[in-house]
Design a protein around this motif. Structure first.
Motif, PDB file in Angstrom:
ATOM      1  N   GLU A  88     110.551   9.498   2.702  1.00  0.00           N
ATOM      2  CA  GLU A  88     110.692  10.853   3.253  1.00  0.00           C
ATOM      3  C   GLU A  88     109.538  11.743   2.800  1.00  0.00           C
ATOM      4  O   GLU A  88     108.947  12.480   3.604  1.00  0.00           O
ATOM      5  N   GLU A  89     109.188  11.671   1.520  1.00  0.00           N
ATOM      6  CA  GLU A  89     108.090  12.477   0.996  1.00  0.00           C
ATOM      7  C   GLU A  89     106.771  12.125   1.677  1.00  0.00           C
ATOM      8  O   GLU A  89     105.975  13.002   2.020  1.00  0.00           O
ATOM      9  N   LEU A  90     106.546  10.829   1.889  1.00  0.00           N
ATOM     10  CA  LEU A  90     105.309  10.402   2.551  1.00  0.00           C
ATOM     11  C   LEU A  90     105.262  10.883   3.993  1.00  0.00           C
ATOM     12  O   LEU A  90     104.214  11.303   4.496  1.00  0.00           O
ATOM     13  N   ALA A  91     106.402  10.832   4.668  1.00  0.00           N
ATOM     14  CA  ALA A  91     106.454  11.307   6.061  1.00  0.00           C
ATOM     15  C   ALA A  91     106.158  12.797   6.113  1.00  0.00           C
ATOM     16  O   ALA A  91     105.418  13.264   6.987  1.00  0.00           O
ATOM     17  N   GLY A  98     104.572  18.554   3.243  1.00  0.00           N
ATOM     18  CA  GLY A  98     104.892  17.971   1.953  1.00  0.00           C
ATOM     19  C   GLY A  98     106.233  18.427   1.393  1.00  0.00           C
ATOM     20  O   GLY A  98     107.224  18.534   2.127  1.00  0.00           O
ATOM     21  N   PRO A  99     106.290  18.747   0.093  1.00  0.00           N
ATOM     22  CA  PRO A  99     107.553  19.144  -0.531  1.00  0.00           C
ATOM     23  C   PRO A  99     108.174  20.399   0.065  1.00  0.00           C
ATOM     24  O   PRO A  99     109.369  20.654  -0.136  1.00  0.00           O
ATOM     25  N   LEU A 100     107.381  21.197   0.788  1.00  0.00           N
ATOM     26  CA  LEU A 100     107.920  22.423   1.374  1.00  0.00           C
ATOM     27  C   LEU A 100     108.765  22.166   2.613  1.00  0.00           C
ATOM     28  O   LEU A 100     109.522  23.043   3.049  1.00  0.00           O
ATOM     29  N   GLU A 101     108.645  20.984   3.179  1.00  0.00           N
ATOM     30  CA  GLU A 101     109.309  20.710   4.461  1.00  0.00           C
ATOM     31  C   GLU A 101     110.825  20.920   4.404  1.00  0.00           C
ATOM     32  O   GLU A 101     111.395  21.566   5.292  1.00  0.00           O
ATOM     33  N   PRO A 102     111.539  20.405   3.380  1.00  0.00           N
ATOM     34  CA  PRO A 102     112.991  20.655   3.330  1.00  0.00           C
ATOM     35  C   PRO A 102     113.324  22.147   3.223  1.00  0.00           C
ATOM     36  O   PRO A 102     114.325  22.604   3.776  1.00  0.00           O
ATOM     37  N   ARG A 136     102.690  17.129  -6.461  1.00  0.00           N
ATOM     38  CA  ARG A 136     102.063  16.137  -7.345  1.00  0.00           C
ATOM     39  C   ARG A 136     101.059  16.795  -8.272  1.00  0.00           C
ATOM     40  O   ARG A 136     100.967  16.457  -9.450  1.00  0.00           O
ATOM     41  N   ASP A 137     100.278  17.733  -7.724  1.00  0.00           N
ATOM     42  CA  ASP A 137      99.274  18.420  -8.532  1.00  0.00           C
ATOM     43  C   ASP A 137      98.792  19.641  -7.770  1.00  0.00           C
ATOM     44  O   ASP A 137      99.234  19.918  -6.645  1.00  0.00           O
ATOM     45  N   SER A 138      97.868  20.378  -8.356  1.00  0.00           N
ATOM     46  CA  SER A 138      97.337  21.588  -7.712  1.00  0.00           C
ATOM     47  C   SER A 138      96.584  21.267  -6.432  1.00  0.00           C
ATOM     48  O   SER A 138      96.568  22.068  -5.491  1.00  0.00           O
TER      49      SER A 138
END
Length: 448
Positions: A88-91, A98-102, A136-138
């Protein structure tokens, strides 16, 4: 056509040559966790061109199959739910943000604030909470910020470290890059409800009373010039959208914004948006130029998303030259402060204009000011509605139409109160009578 597993009928985002390469279960990368190692292996085997055109759902299905295959062949100790989360994270990374999608998909969230890879905050029902997500990082934060800007045709990097833009769903985005943002790229997202909020809904939320809603409805239908005032995140745009729903569908409306976010429903709307400078520092178009141009477009009403500079003078000119029913928003703490802010903004562009001349323009242009406030319980409420009455000497006189009076709080901490009115007949009563709404206005005050 590239295929993988049993789904040979579907084009995949997988590099077939890379898949055929063996996966070493004893790769010498002791510093990497199994999840990080698996993520890297998947990325090596994905064709980015194919991935970019696949629907998000299909891409995730394919990635789940690939993740499961690589984890099994590499004998990585990852549970099924962890493998699904990695896919899911890769998609999200490939076809989303990225992480903001949810967070973007969660309708209960109104604001998203990224202060760095490990510091993400959200606003839910007026309260700010820390989000349980990590970048993951900046570099990933910066990449997502650039992706958002690029989707809107804007750019952001160290040479141009500020950008305002909007996402495809209408959400407003602000990105700040180093060196302005000392701790790395920052992203601020203002989301807007997919549900169209009208006065009936706002009454249900407790943002205003039925009598206040009726008065504002009459003000919009009588084509009064309205300034909506409030702090950041107080609900100014929501109020503007609710007022705009009362504009007749046969009127020509021109909207002017820095980043388009209004949700007008009328069929005859011209949307104008400012433009930043290009790489050579040329081509910038300010709101002031758009307002001047709007006057040549035969508008019935002009709506400015937010007045924040010298364009205040041009907005006053528009209101004073037959464009009744115009609406704008402004940052101020009270209705009286809103007048001072307008005066100061006019002076930013016309320092030589006498103060009395500016106040004369304001007094003749603006009919009412609606003050919105986000209160300590997180609720947004109409705190004050004031009439701009007249200019007496060098002072603009104002009359309160409604004021919210605090009445304590309930057991859940929700603020209680009610709206009071002196019930005075406004100076623009003749205009209300012209539209056949004078008696309705007075009845609304009496019913309050």
């Amino acid at each position: 056509m590239k295929t993988f597993g049993r789904r040979s009928d579907v084009p995949l985002a997988v590099n077939a040559t890379a898949v055929s390469q063996p996966v070493s279960p004893t790769a010498k990368q002791p510093a990497e966790s199994p999840a990080t190692r698996l993520r890297s292996q998947v990325m090596e085997r994905v064709d980015p061109v194919t991935a970019s055109v696949l629907p998000a759902t299909e891409l995730q299905i394919q990635l789940e199959a690939l993740v499961h295959d690589l984890a099994s062949r590499g004998r990585l100790e990852l549970a099924a739910h962890e493998q699904a989360r990695i896919a899911e994270e890769l998609a999200y990374d490939m076809v989303g943000y990225g992480p903001l999608e949810p967070l973007l998909r969660d309708d209960s969230i109104s604001d998203i604030m990224v202060n760095g890879p490990n510091h993400v905050f959200i606003e839910v029902r007026g309260k700010i909470h820390r989000a349980d997500i990590r970048f993951r990082d900046s570099a990933q934060v910066a990449t997502i910020g650039q992706k958002m800007a690029a989707a809107a045709g804007r750019r952001v990097d160290e040479s141009s470290p500020l950008v305002d833009c909007r996402l495809s769903d209408g959400s407003r985005v602000n990105v700040v890059f180093p060196p302005l943002a000392i701790d790395g790229a920052c992203i601020s997202i203002r989301k807007f409800s997919k549900k169209k909020i009208d006065f009936e809904a706002m009454v249900g939320f407790g943002s205003l009373s039925p009598a206040v809603a009726r008065v504002l409805e009459i003000a919009a239908r009588a084509r009064l010039n309205i300034v909506i005032s409030g702090g950041t995140g107080s609900g100014k745009t929501t109020m503007l959208n609710a007022l705009s729903r009362l504009i007749d569908h046969d009127e020509r409306v021109v909207t002017i914004e820095d980043a388009a976010e209004l949700q007008l429903q009328q069929p005859h709307v011209v949307w104008l948006e400012t433009r930043p400078a290009n790489l050579e520092g040329k081509g910038e178009i300010h709101q002031r130029e758009l307002i001047k141009n709007a006057l040549r477009m035969r508008p019935d009403r002009i709506i400015v998303g937010e007045v924040r500079g010298a364009e205040a003078f041009d907005m006053l000119q528009a209101m004073n030259t037959g464009h009744d029913g115009s609406i704008c928003t402004i940052h101020a703490n009270t209705t009286r402060d809103a007048l001072t802010r307008i005066e100061n903004m006019v002076q930013m562009g016309l320092a030589s204009l006498p103060v009395r001349a500016i106040r004369t323009q304001i007094a003749s242009a603006v009919d009412i000011i609606v003050q919105i406030q986000r209160m300590r319980d997180g609720g947004r409420r109409v705190a004050q509605i004031s009439e701009v009455a007249s200019l007496e000497g060098d002072v603009i006189t104002m009359n309160d139409i409604f004021t919210f009076e605090f009445g304590g709080e309930d057991r859940n901490g929700r603020i209680l109160g009610h709206w009071v009115t002196p019930g005075m007949r406004p100076n623009f009563h003749d205009r209300l009578q012209y539209f056949g709404l004078g008696d309705a206005w007075m009845r609304a005050l009496i019913d309050a």
